[in-house]
Design a protein around this motif. Structure first.
Motif, PDB file in Angstrom:
ATOM      1  N   ARG A   1      27.341  88.651  32.989  1.00 23.95           N
ATOM      2  CA  ARG A   1      27.577  88.230  34.283  1.00 23.95           C
ATOM      3  C   ARG A   1      28.882  88.048  34.763  1.00 23.95           C
ATOM      4  NH1 ARG A   1      23.039  83.853  35.598  1.00 23.95           N
ATOM      5  NH2 ARG A   1      23.901  83.967  37.678  1.00 23.95           N
ATOM      6  N   VAL A   2      29.890  87.920  33.714  1.00 24.52           N
ATOM      7  CA  VAL A   2      31.314  87.219  33.769  1.00 24.52           C
ATOM      8  C   VAL A   2      32.080  88.534  33.714  1.00 24.52           C
ATOM      9  CG1 VAL A   2      32.904  85.767  32.799  1.00 24.52           C
ATOM     10  CG2 VAL A   2      30.378  85.124  32.468  1.00 24.52           C
ATOM     11  N   CYS A   3      33.220  88.004  34.870  1.00 21.14           N
ATOM     12  CA  CYS A   3      34.283  89.084  34.955  1.00 21.14           C
ATOM     13  C   CYS A   3      35.752  88.090  34.573  1.00 21.14           C
ATOM     14  CB  CYS A   3      34.581  89.426  36.140  1.00 21.14           C
ATOM     15  SG  CYS A   3      32.980  90.973  36.489  1.00 21.14           S
ATOM     16  N   MET A   4      36.589  88.790  33.874  1.00 24.28           N
ATOM     17  CA  MET A   4      37.723  87.914  33.540  1.00 24.28           C
ATOM     18  C   MET A   4      39.126  89.042  33.684  1.00 24.28           C
ATOM     19  SD  MET A   4      37.117  85.003  30.846  1.00 24.28           S
ATOM     20  CE  MET A   4      35.809  83.865  31.001  1.00 24.28           C
ATOM     21  N   ARG A   5      40.101  88.537  33.583  1.00 24.05           N
ATOM     22  CA  ARG A   5      41.343  89.327  33.668  1.00 24.05           C
ATOM     23  C   ARG A   5      41.629  89.720  32.122  1.00 24.05           C
ATOM     24  NH1 ARG A   5      45.295  89.396  37.245  1.00 24.05           N
ATOM     25  NH2 ARG A   5      46.565  90.819  35.820  1.00 24.05           N
ATOM     26  N   ASP A   6      42.573  90.904  32.033  1.00 27.95           N
ATOM     27  CA  ASP A   6      42.898  91.452  30.800  1.00 27.95           C
ATOM     28  C   ASP A   6      43.814  90.533  29.849  1.00 27.95           C
ATOM     29  OD1 ASP A   6      45.691  92.777  31.381  1.00 27.95           O
ATOM     30  OD2 ASP A   6      44.638  92.567  33.109  1.00 27.95           O
ATOM     31  N   ALA A   7      43.906  90.865  28.685  1.00 28.56           N
ATOM     32  CA  ALA A   7      44.536  90.115  27.626  1.00 28.56           C
ATOM     33  C   ALA A   7      46.209  90.023  27.906  1.00 28.56           C
ATOM     34  CB  ALA A   7      44.366  90.446  26.192  1.00 28.56           C
ATOM     35  N   THR A   8      46.697  90.945  28.619  1.00 26.76           N
ATOM     36  CA  THR A   8      48.114  91.153  28.977  1.00 26.76           C
ATOM     37  C   THR A   8      48.576  90.425  30.211  1.00 26.76           C
ATOM     38  OG1 THR A   8      47.799  93.117  30.408  1.00 26.76           O
ATOM     39  CG2 THR A   8      48.289  93.403  27.928  1.00 26.76           C
ATOM     40  N   ALA A   9      47.762  90.037  30.847  1.00 28.64           N
ATOM     41  CA  ALA A   9      48.076  89.091  32.143  1.00 28.64           C
ATOM     42  C   ALA A   9      48.697  87.777  31.675  1.00 28.64           C
ATOM     43  CB  ALA A   9      46.699  89.008  33.051  1.00 28.64           C
ATOM     44  N   SER A  10      49.640  87.270  32.332  1.00 28.63           N
ATOM     45  CA  SER A  10      50.478  86.080  32.002  1.00 28.63           C
ATOM     46  C   SER A  10      49.443  85.155  32.488  1.00 28.63           C
ATOM     47  CB  SER A  10      51.714  86.031  32.898  1.00 28.63           C
ATOM     48  OG  SER A  10      51.676  85.993  34.127  1.00 28.63           O
ATOM     49  N   TYR A  11      48.737  85.256  33.356  1.00 24.98           N
ATOM     50  CA  TYR A  11      47.776  84.337  33.801  1.00 24.98           C
ATOM     51  C   TYR A  11      46.758  83.886  32.650  1.00 24.98           C
ATOM     52  CZ  TYR A  11      49.515  85.410  38.351  1.00 24.98           C
ATOM     53  OH  TYR A  11      50.380  85.854  39.253  1.00 24.98           O
ATOM     54  N   THR A  12      46.159  84.778  32.162  1.00 25.25           N
ATOM     55  CA  THR A  12      45.292  84.725  30.972  1.00 25.25           C
ATOM     56  C   THR A  12      45.778  84.290  29.806  1.00 25.25           C
ATOM     57  OG1 THR A  12      44.119  86.933  31.608  1.00 25.25           O
ATOM     58  CG2 THR A  12      43.663  86.068  29.506  1.00 25.25           C
ATOM     59  N   GLN A  13      47.167  84.545  29.559  1.00 27.78           N
ATOM     60  CA  GLN A  13      47.989  83.790  28.354  1.00 27.78           C
ATOM     61  C   GLN A  13      48.028  82.503  28.574  1.00 27.78           C
ATOM     62  OE1 GLN A  13      51.191  86.504  28.017  1.00 27.78           O
ATOM     63  NE2 GLN A  13      49.812  88.406  27.695  1.00 27.78           N
ATOM     64  N   SER A  14      48.453  82.215  29.960  1.00 29.48           N
ATOM     65  CA  SER A  14      48.900  80.761  30.014  1.00 29.48           C
ATOM     66  C   SER A  14      47.701  79.681  30.002  1.00 29.48           C
ATOM     67  CB  SER A  14      49.661  80.576  31.392  1.00 29.48           C
ATOM     68  OG  SER A  14      50.973  81.047  31.341  1.00 29.48           O
ATOM     69  N   LEU A  15      46.265  80.229  30.633  1.00 28.72           N
ATOM     70  CA  LEU A  15      45.232  79.724  30.491  1.00 28.72           C
ATOM     71  C   LEU A  15      44.982  79.467  29.177  1.00 28.72           C
ATOM     72  CD1 LEU A  15      42.778  78.492  31.663  1.00 28.72           C
ATOM     73  CD2 LEU A  15      41.580  80.643  31.820  1.00 28.72           C
ATOM     74  N   VAL A  16      44.947  80.413  28.260  1.00 25.94           N
ATOM     75  CA  VAL A  16      44.480  80.271  26.716  1.00 25.94           C
ATOM     76  C   VAL A  16      45.494  79.279  26.072  1.00 25.94           C
ATOM     77  CG1 VAL A  16      44.165  81.527  24.566  1.00 25.94           C
ATOM     78  CG2 VAL A  16      43.199  82.507  26.612  1.00 25.94           C
ATOM     79  N   ALA A  17      46.901  79.362  26.522  1.00 26.31           N
ATOM     80  CA  ALA A  17      47.819  78.608  25.691  1.00 26.31           C
ATOM     81  C   ALA A  17      47.596  77.010  26.242  1.00 26.31           C
ATOM     82  CB  ALA A  17      49.266  78.926  26.312  1.00 26.31           C
ATOM     83  N   SER A  18      46.978  76.973  27.604  1.00 28.71           N
ATOM     84  CA  SER A  18      46.731  75.552  27.793  1.00 28.71           C
ATOM     85  C   SER A  18      45.303  75.163  27.024  1.00 28.71           C
ATOM     86  CB  SER A  18      46.321  75.463  29.323  1.00 28.71           C
ATOM     87  OG  SER A  18      45.064  76.010  29.743  1.00 28.71           O
ATOM     88  N   LEU A  19      44.385  75.951  26.688  1.00 29.24           N
ATOM     89  CA  LEU A  19      43.342  75.330  25.845  1.00 29.24           C
ATOM     90  C   LEU A  19      43.533  75.220  24.497  1.00 29.24           C
ATOM     91  CD1 LEU A  19      40.652  78.313  26.895  1.00 29.24           C
ATOM     92  CD2 LEU A  19      40.708  75.962  27.805  1.00 29.24           C
ATOM     93  N   ILE A  20      44.695  75.967  23.913  1.00 28.29           N
ATOM     94  CA  ILE A  20      45.189  75.627  22.604  1.00 28.29           C
ATOM     95  C   ILE A  20      45.607  74.176  22.544  1.00 28.29           C
ATOM     96  CG2 ILE A  20      46.845  76.008  20.963  1.00 28.29           C
ATOM     97  CD1 ILE A  20      46.667  79.268  21.775  1.00 28.29           C
ATOM     98  N   ASP A  21      46.622  73.886  23.575  1.00 30.78           N
ATOM     99  CA  ASP A  21      47.194  72.702  23.960  1.00 30.78           C
ATOM    100  C   ASP A  21      46.257  71.549  23.988  1.00 30.78           C
ATOM    101  OD1 ASP A  21      49.595  70.976  24.107  1.00 30.78           O
ATOM    102  OD2 ASP A  21      49.255  70.929  26.090  1.00 30.78           O
ATOM    103  N   LEU A  22      44.982  71.764  24.635  1.00 27.44           N
ATOM    104  CA  LEU A  22      44.003  70.783  24.910  1.00 27.44           C
ATOM    105  C   LEU A  22      43.298  70.534  23.905  1.00 27.44           C
ATOM    106  CD1 LEU A  22      42.872  71.675  28.560  1.00 27.44           C
ATOM    107  CD2 LEU A  22      44.177  69.478  27.910  1.00 27.44           C
ATOM    108  N   HIS A  23      42.639  71.506  23.165  1.00 31.76           N
ATOM    109  CA  HIS A  23      41.659  71.519  22.239  1.00 31.76           C
ATOM    110  C   HIS A  23      42.077  71.808  20.980  1.00 31.76           C
ATOM    111  CE1 HIS A  23      39.403  71.407  25.835  1.00 31.76           C
ATOM    112  NE2 HIS A  23      39.438  72.250  26.077  1.00 31.76           N
ATOM    113  N   GLY A  24      43.006  72.381  20.551  1.00 31.00           N
ATOM    114  CA  GLY A  24      43.580  72.903  19.307  1.00 31.00           C
ATOM    115  C   GLY A  24      43.133  74.410  19.173  1.00 31.00           C
ATOM    116  N   ARG A  25      43.770  74.981  18.083  1.00 32.02           N
ATOM    117  CA  ARG A  25      43.680  76.516  18.134  1.00 32.02           C
ATOM    118  C   ARG A  25      42.221  76.819  17.676  1.00 32.02           C
ATOM    119  NH1 ARG A  25      43.576  81.349  15.500  1.00 32.02           N
ATOM    120  NH2 ARG A  25      45.057  83.030  16.502  1.00 32.02           N
TER     121      ARG A  25
END
Length: 338
Positions: free
Chosen positions: A161-185
Protein backbone atom coordinates in the motif's frame (compact mmCIF):
# COMPACT_ATOMS: atom_id res chain seq x y z
CA UNK A 1 32.25 41.56 -12.97
CA UNK A 2 34.05 38.44 -14.17
CA UNK A 3 32.55 36.48 -17.05
CA UNK A 4 33.03 32.88 -18.23
CA UNK A 5 31.54 30.82 -21.03
CA UNK A 6 28.42 28.87 -20.10
CA UNK A 7 28.66 25.10 -19.67
CA UNK A 8 26.43 22.80 -21.67
CA UNK A 9 23.37 21.47 -19.89
CA UNK A 10 22.73 24.58 -17.78
CA UNK A 11 19.88 27.00 -18.24
CA UNK A 12 20.52 30.71 -17.83
CA UNK A 13 17.67 33.02 -16.98
CA UNK A 14 18.11 36.77 -16.79
CA UNK A 15 16.16 38.84 -14.31
CA UNK A 16 17.47 42.28 -15.06
CA UNK A 17 15.34 45.40 -14.71
CA UNK A 18 16.53 46.77 -18.05
CA UNK A 19 15.76 43.56 -19.97
CA UNK A 20 17.60 40.48 -21.18
CA UNK A 21 21.34 40.08 -20.86
CA UNK A 22 22.28 36.44 -20.32
CA UNK A 23 25.53 36.81 -18.34
CA UNK A 24 26.60 39.25 -21.05
CA UNK A 25 29.28 41.92 -20.89
CA UNK A 26 26.71 44.48 -22.09
CA UNK A 27 25.17 46.08 -19.01
CA UNK A 28 25.71 43.05 -16.76
CA UNK A 29 23.54 42.58 -13.70
CA UNK A 30 24.87 43.57 -10.30
CA UNK A 31 24.52 40.02 -8.94
CA UNK A 32 24.94 36.59 -10.48
CA UNK A 33 23.26 33.64 -8.77
CA UNK A 34 24.02 29.97 -9.42
CA UNK A 35 20.92 28.10 -8.33
CA UNK A 36 19.59 24.56 -8.19
CA UNK A 37 16.30 26.11 -7.13
CA UNK A 38 14.14 27.40 -9.97
CA UNK A 39 10.72 27.99 -8.39
CA UNK A 40 9.38 31.47 -9.22
CA UNK A 41 12.76 33.12 -8.79
CA UNK A 42 11.93 35.74 -11.41
CA UNK A 43 9.13 37.16 -9.25
CA UNK A 44 11.24 37.32 -6.10
CA UNK A 45 14.28 38.81 -7.84
CA UNK A 46 12.14 41.34 -9.71
CA UNK A 47 10.68 42.50 -6.39
CA UNK A 48 14.17 42.79 -4.91
CA UNK A 49 15.36 44.84 -7.88
CA UNK A 50 12.33 47.10 -7.66
CA UNK A 51 12.92 47.75 -3.96
CA UNK A 52 16.71 48.12 -4.01
CA UNK A 53 17.75 48.91 -7.58
CA UNK A 54 20.17 45.96 -7.45
CA UNK A 55 19.81 43.80 -10.56
CA UNK A 56 20.06 40.00 -10.56
CA UNK A 57 20.72 37.26 -13.10
CA UNK A 58 20.62 33.58 -12.31
CA UNK A 59 21.96 30.40 -13.82
CA UNK A 60 19.85 27.29 -13.23
CA UNK A 61 21.36 23.81 -12.95
CA UNK A 62 21.85 20.68 -10.87
CA UNK A 63 23.32 21.08 -7.37
CA UNK A 64 26.34 18.87 -7.96
CA UNK A 65 26.94 20.27 -11.43
CA UNK A 66 26.87 23.87 -10.22
CA UNK A 67 29.17 23.09 -7.29
CA UNK A 68 31.70 21.50 -9.63
CA UNK A 69 31.42 24.52 -11.92
CA UNK A 70 32.16 26.85 -9.01
CA UNK A 71 35.21 24.83 -8.04
CA UNK A 72 36.57 24.70 -11.58
CA UNK A 73 36.00 28.40 -12.21
CA UNK A 74 37.73 29.37 -8.98
CA UNK A 75 38.66 33.05 -8.85
CA UNK A 76 37.23 33.56 -12.36
CA UNK A 77 33.69 32.55 -11.37
CA UNK A 78 31.03 35.20 -12.00
CA UNK A 79 28.82 33.75 -9.24
CA UNK A 80 28.07 35.88 -6.20
CA UNK A 81 25.57 33.48 -4.61
CA UNK A 82 25.20 29.70 -4.68
CA UNK A 83 21.67 28.50 -3.89
CA UNK A 84 20.80 24.85 -3.28
CA UNK A 85 17.73 22.76 -2.44
CA UNK A 86 19.14 20.48 0.25
CA UNK A 87 20.81 21.16 3.60
CA UNK A 88 23.42 18.49 2.87
CA UNK A 89 24.39 20.31 -0.32
CA UNK A 90 24.82 23.55 1.63
CA UNK A 91 27.07 21.82 4.14
CA UNK A 92 29.02 20.16 1.33
CA UNK A 93 29.60 23.46 -0.48
CA UNK A 94 30.82 25.07 2.74
CA UNK A 95 33.02 22.08 3.52
CA UNK A 96 34.64 22.47 0.10
CA UNK A 97 35.38 26.13 0.69
CA UNK A 98 32.84 27.67 -1.68
CA UNK A 99 31.20 30.10 0.78
CA UNK A 100 32.51 33.06 2.71
CA UNK A 101 31.44 33.76 6.27
CA UNK A 102 29.01 36.64 6.76
CA UNK A 103 28.36 38.82 9.76
CA UNK A 104 24.66 39.62 9.59
CA UNK A 105 22.51 40.34 12.65
CA UNK A 106 19.50 40.49 10.28
CA UNK A 107 20.06 36.94 9.01
CA UNK A 108 20.89 35.60 12.47
CA UNK A 109 17.62 37.06 13.78
CA UNK A 110 15.51 35.84 10.86
CA UNK A 111 16.84 32.28 10.41
CA UNK A 112 16.59 29.75 13.29
CA UNK A 113 19.91 28.44 14.52
CA UNK A 114 19.60 24.91 13.12
CA UNK A 115 18.68 26.32 9.69
CA UNK A 116 21.92 28.26 9.25
CA UNK A 117 25.63 27.60 9.36
CA UNK A 118 27.14 28.35 12.79
CA UNK A 119 29.92 30.33 11.07
CA UNK A 120 27.57 32.31 8.83
CA UNK A 121 28.59 30.63 5.59
CA UNK A 122 25.06 29.74 4.50
CA UNK A 123 21.46 30.36 5.53
CA UNK A 124 18.24 28.43 5.00
CA UNK A 125 15.62 30.48 3.17
CA UNK A 126 12.68 28.08 2.70
CA UNK A 127 11.52 24.93 4.48
CA UNK A 128 10.01 21.82 2.96
CA UNK A 129 8.58 19.07 5.14
CA UNK A 130 9.06 15.50 3.93
CA UNK A 131 6.14 13.84 5.59
CA UNK A 132 3.45 11.18 5.32
CA UNK A 133 0.73 11.66 2.71
CA UNK A 134 -2.36 9.50 2.29
CA UNK A 135 -5.64 8.96 0.46
CA UNK A 136 -8.45 9.77 2.95
CA UNK A 137 -10.76 7.34 1.17
CA UNK A 138 -8.33 4.50 1.83
CA UNK A 139 -6.67 5.45 5.13
CA UNK A 140 -8.07 6.58 8.46
CA UNK A 141 -5.44 8.96 9.90
CA UNK A 142 -5.96 7.26 13.26
CA UNK A 143 -4.21 4.24 11.68
CA UNK A 144 -0.99 6.20 11.17
CA UNK A 145 1.65 5.90 13.88
CA UNK A 146 2.44 9.22 15.56
CA UNK A 147 5.67 8.25 17.34
CA UNK A 148 7.84 7.20 14.39
CA UNK A 149 5.63 7.56 11.33
CA UNK A 150 8.49 6.83 8.93
CA UNK A 151 9.55 3.53 10.50
CA UNK A 152 5.91 2.49 10.96
CA UNK A 153 5.38 2.35 7.21
CA UNK A 154 7.27 -0.94 7.49
CA UNK A 155 4.41 -2.40 9.53
CA UNK A 156 2.92 -5.41 7.66
CA UNK A 157 -0.52 -3.73 7.69
CA UNK A 158 0.79 -1.40 4.98
CA UNK A 159 2.12 -4.20 2.76
CA UNK A 160 1.52 -3.37 -0.89
CA UNK A 161 0.00 0.00 0.00
CA UNK A 162 3.06 2.28 0.23
CA UNK A 163 4.61 4.57 -2.42
CA UNK A 164 8.02 6.21 -1.99
CA UNK A 165 10.65 8.04 -4.02
CA UNK A 166 13.59 6.34 -5.70
CA UNK A 167 16.98 5.93 -4.06
CA UNK A 168 18.66 8.49 -6.35
CA UNK A 169 16.49 11.35 -5.06
CA UNK A 170 18.35 13.71 -2.73
CA UNK A 171 15.19 13.89 -0.61
CA UNK A 172 15.29 10.12 -0.04
CA UNK A 173 18.99 10.19 0.73
CA UNK A 174 18.64 13.04 3.24
CA UNK A 175 15.72 11.33 4.96
CA UNK A 176 17.74 8.12 5.32
CA UNK A 177 20.79 10.10 6.46
CA UNK A 178 18.61 11.64 9.18
CA UNK A 179 17.45 8.14 10.21
CA UNK A 180 21.10 7.03 10.49
CA UNK A 181 21.86 10.11 12.57
CA UNK A 182 18.84 9.57 14.84
CA UNK A 183 18.85 5.80 15.27
CA UNK A 184 22.24 4.54 14.17
CA UNK A 185 23.02 2.62 11.00
CA UNK A 186 21.76 -0.78 12.17
CA UNK A 187 18.29 0.51 13.08
CA UNK A 188 18.10 2.70 9.96
CA UNK A 189 18.86 -0.36 7.83
CA UNK A 190 16.08 -2.29 9.59
CA UNK A 191 13.64 0.52 8.79
CA UNK A 192 14.53 0.67 5.09
CA UNK A 193 14.48 -3.14 4.82
CA UNK A 194 10.99 -3.15 6.35
CA UNK A 195 9.82 -0.76 3.62
CA UNK A 196 11.26 -3.06 0.97
CA UNK A 197 9.65 -6.10 2.64
CA UNK A 198 6.32 -4.29 2.38
CA UNK A 199 6.63 -4.27 -1.43
CA UNK A 200 7.03 -0.50 -1.51
CA UNK A 201 6.23 0.98 -4.91
CA UNK A 202 9.10 3.22 -6.04
CA UNK A 203 8.24 6.37 -7.97
CA UNK A 204 10.56 8.59 -10.01
CA UNK A 205 9.16 11.87 -8.65
CA UNK A 206 6.79 13.16 -6.01
CA UNK A 207 4.03 14.19 -8.44
CA UNK A 208 3.91 10.65 -9.83
CA UNK A 209 3.74 9.37 -6.25
CA UNK A 210 0.90 11.71 -5.29
CA UNK A 211 -1.04 10.95 -8.46
CA UNK A 212 -0.76 7.24 -7.66
CA UNK A 213 -2.23 7.86 -4.21
CA UNK A 214 -4.97 10.06 -5.66
CA UNK A 215 -5.84 7.33 -8.19
CA UNK A 216 -5.85 4.57 -5.55
CA UNK A 217 -2.78 2.77 -6.91
CA UNK A 218 -1.31 3.05 -3.43
CA UNK A 219 -2.76 4.36 -0.20
CA UNK A 220 0.05 6.09 1.66
CA UNK A 221 3.55 7.38 1.11
CA UNK A 222 6.17 10.02 1.85
CA UNK A 223 6.39 13.28 -0.09
CA UNK A 224 7.48 16.88 0.20
CA UNK A 225 4.48 18.83 1.43
CA UNK A 226 4.64 21.54 -1.22
CA UNK A 227 3.80 19.13 -4.04
CA UNK A 228 0.48 18.47 -2.30
CA UNK A 229 -0.13 22.22 -2.13
CA UNK A 230 0.52 22.59 -5.84
CA UNK A 231 -1.85 19.77 -6.73
CA UNK A 232 -4.61 21.05 -4.45
CA UNK A 233 -4.37 24.50 -5.99
CA UNK A 234 -5.06 22.96 -9.39
CA UNK A 235 -7.68 20.49 -8.10
CA UNK A 236 -9.35 21.12 -4.72
CA UNK A 237 -10.85 17.59 -4.91
CA UNK A 238 -7.42 15.95 -5.15
CA UNK A 239 -7.58 12.89 -2.88
CA UNK A 240 -4.33 13.34 -0.97
CA UNK A 241 -3.91 14.71 2.53
CA UNK A 242 -0.86 15.62 4.59
CA UNK A 243 -0.13 13.92 7.92
CA UNK A 244 2.52 15.54 10.08
CA UNK A 245 4.87 12.67 10.85
CA UNK A 246 6.22 11.63 14.25
CA UNK A 247 4.55 14.37 16.28
CA UNK A 248 4.83 12.23 19.43
CA UNK A 249 8.43 11.42 18.62
CA UNK A 250 11.30 13.23 16.93
CA UNK A 251 9.07 15.38 14.72
CA UNK A 252 8.57 15.73 10.98
CA UNK A 253 11.66 15.56 8.78
CA UNK A 254 12.38 18.99 7.30
CA UNK A 255 14.85 20.05 4.66
CA UNK A 256 15.73 23.51 3.42
CA UNK A 257 16.49 25.50 0.35
CA UNK A 258 19.22 27.99 1.16
CA UNK A 259 22.17 29.97 -0.07
CA UNK A 260 25.48 31.58 0.73
CA UNK A 261 27.77 34.23 -0.73
CA UNK A 262 30.47 32.59 -2.81
CA UNK A 263 34.10 32.76 -1.77
CA UNK A 264 35.10 34.58 -4.94
CA UNK A 265 32.20 37.01 -5.20
CA UNK A 266 33.31 40.49 -6.17
CA UNK A 267 30.02 42.00 -4.94
CA UNK A 268 29.63 40.39 -1.53
CA UNK A 269 27.96 43.46 -0.03
CA UNK A 270 25.00 43.39 -2.44
CA UNK A 271 24.91 39.59 -2.30
CA UNK A 272 24.47 39.77 1.47
CA UNK A 273 21.70 42.34 0.98
CA UNK A 274 19.87 39.89 -1.29
CA UNK A 275 20.11 37.06 1.26
CA UNK A 276 18.92 39.39 4.02
CA UNK A 277 15.97 40.52 1.90
CA UNK A 278 15.02 36.94 1.00
CA UNK A 279 14.97 36.04 4.70
CA UNK A 280 12.94 39.10 5.77
CA UNK A 281 10.91 41.41 3.54
CA UNK A 282 11.14 39.01 0.62
CA UNK A 283 10.27 35.77 2.46
CA UNK A 284 6.73 35.51 1.13
CA UNK A 285 7.85 36.36 -2.41
CA UNK A 286 10.44 33.59 -2.19
CA UNK A 287 8.39 30.76 -0.64
CA UNK A 288 4.73 31.27 -1.52
CA UNK A 289 5.03 30.53 -5.23
CA UNK A 290 6.22 27.01 -4.36
CA UNK A 291 3.98 26.44 -1.32
CA UNK A 292 6.99 26.23 0.98
CA UNK A 293 7.18 27.27 4.62
CA UNK A 294 9.09 30.43 5.53
CA UNK A 295 12.15 29.91 7.68
CA UNK A 296 11.51 33.24 9.39
CA UNK A 297 9.13 32.54 12.30
CA UNK A 298 7.80 36.11 12.02
CA UNK A 299 6.46 35.44 8.51
CA UNK A 300 3.16 33.57 8.24
CA UNK A 301 2.82 30.69 5.77
CA UNK A 302 0.28 31.04 3.00
CA UNK A 303 -3.33 30.31 3.93
CA UNK A 304 -3.51 26.81 2.44
CA UNK A 305 -0.47 25.67 4.46
CA UNK A 306 -1.67 27.36 7.63
CA UNK A 307 -4.88 25.36 7.28
CA UNK A 308 -2.92 22.13 7.73
CA UNK A 309 -2.03 23.19 11.29
CA UNK A 310 1.26 23.72 13.07
CA UNK A 311 3.69 20.84 13.49
CA UNK A 312 6.79 19.92 15.44
CA UNK A 313 9.73 19.59 13.11
CA UNK A 314 12.78 17.42 13.46
CA UNK A 315 15.85 19.66 13.96
CA UNK A 316 17.82 20.02 10.74
CA UNK A 317 21.39 18.69 10.93
CA UNK A 318 23.00 19.81 7.70
CA UNK A 319 26.33 18.21 8.61
CA UNK A 320 24.63 14.85 9.13
CA UNK A 321 22.71 15.14 5.85
CA UNK A 322 25.92 15.95 4.00
CA UNK A 323 28.51 13.80 5.76
CA UNK A 324 26.21 10.76 5.98
CA UNK A 325 24.98 10.97 2.40
CA UNK A 326 27.39 8.32 1.13
CA UNK A 327 26.38 6.05 4.02
CA UNK A 328 22.72 6.59 3.18
CA UNK A 329 23.30 5.68 -0.47
CA UNK A 330 25.20 2.53 0.54
CA UNK A 331 22.48 1.58 3.03
CA UNK A 332 19.74 1.96 0.41
CA UNK A 333 21.72 -0.33 -1.90
CA UNK A 334 22.29 -2.87 0.86
CA UNK A 335 18.55 -2.95 1.57
CA UNK A 336 17.79 -3.42 -2.18
CA UNK A 337 15.81 -0.20 -2.13
CA UNK A 338 15.77 1.09 -5.68
Amino acid sequence: MRRTALAAGLTVVSVVASGCGIFSDDEPADLQVYTARHYDLEKAFDEFTEETGITVEFLDGDDAELLERLKKEGEDSPADIFMTVDAGNLWNAADQGQFQALTSPALDAAVPEDLRDPDGQWYGLAMRARTVVYNPEKVDPAEIDTTDSYAALGDPKWRGRVCMRDATASYTQSLVASLIDLHGRERALEIVESWVANDVQIMSNDIELLDAIDAGACDIGISNHYYVGRQLEDDPDYKVKVFWASQDGDGTHVNISGAGVTTNSDNAEDAQKLLEWLATDGQSHFVDGNFEFPVNPQVAPMELLAGWGEFKRMPVDAKAYGSLNADAVALLGEADYE
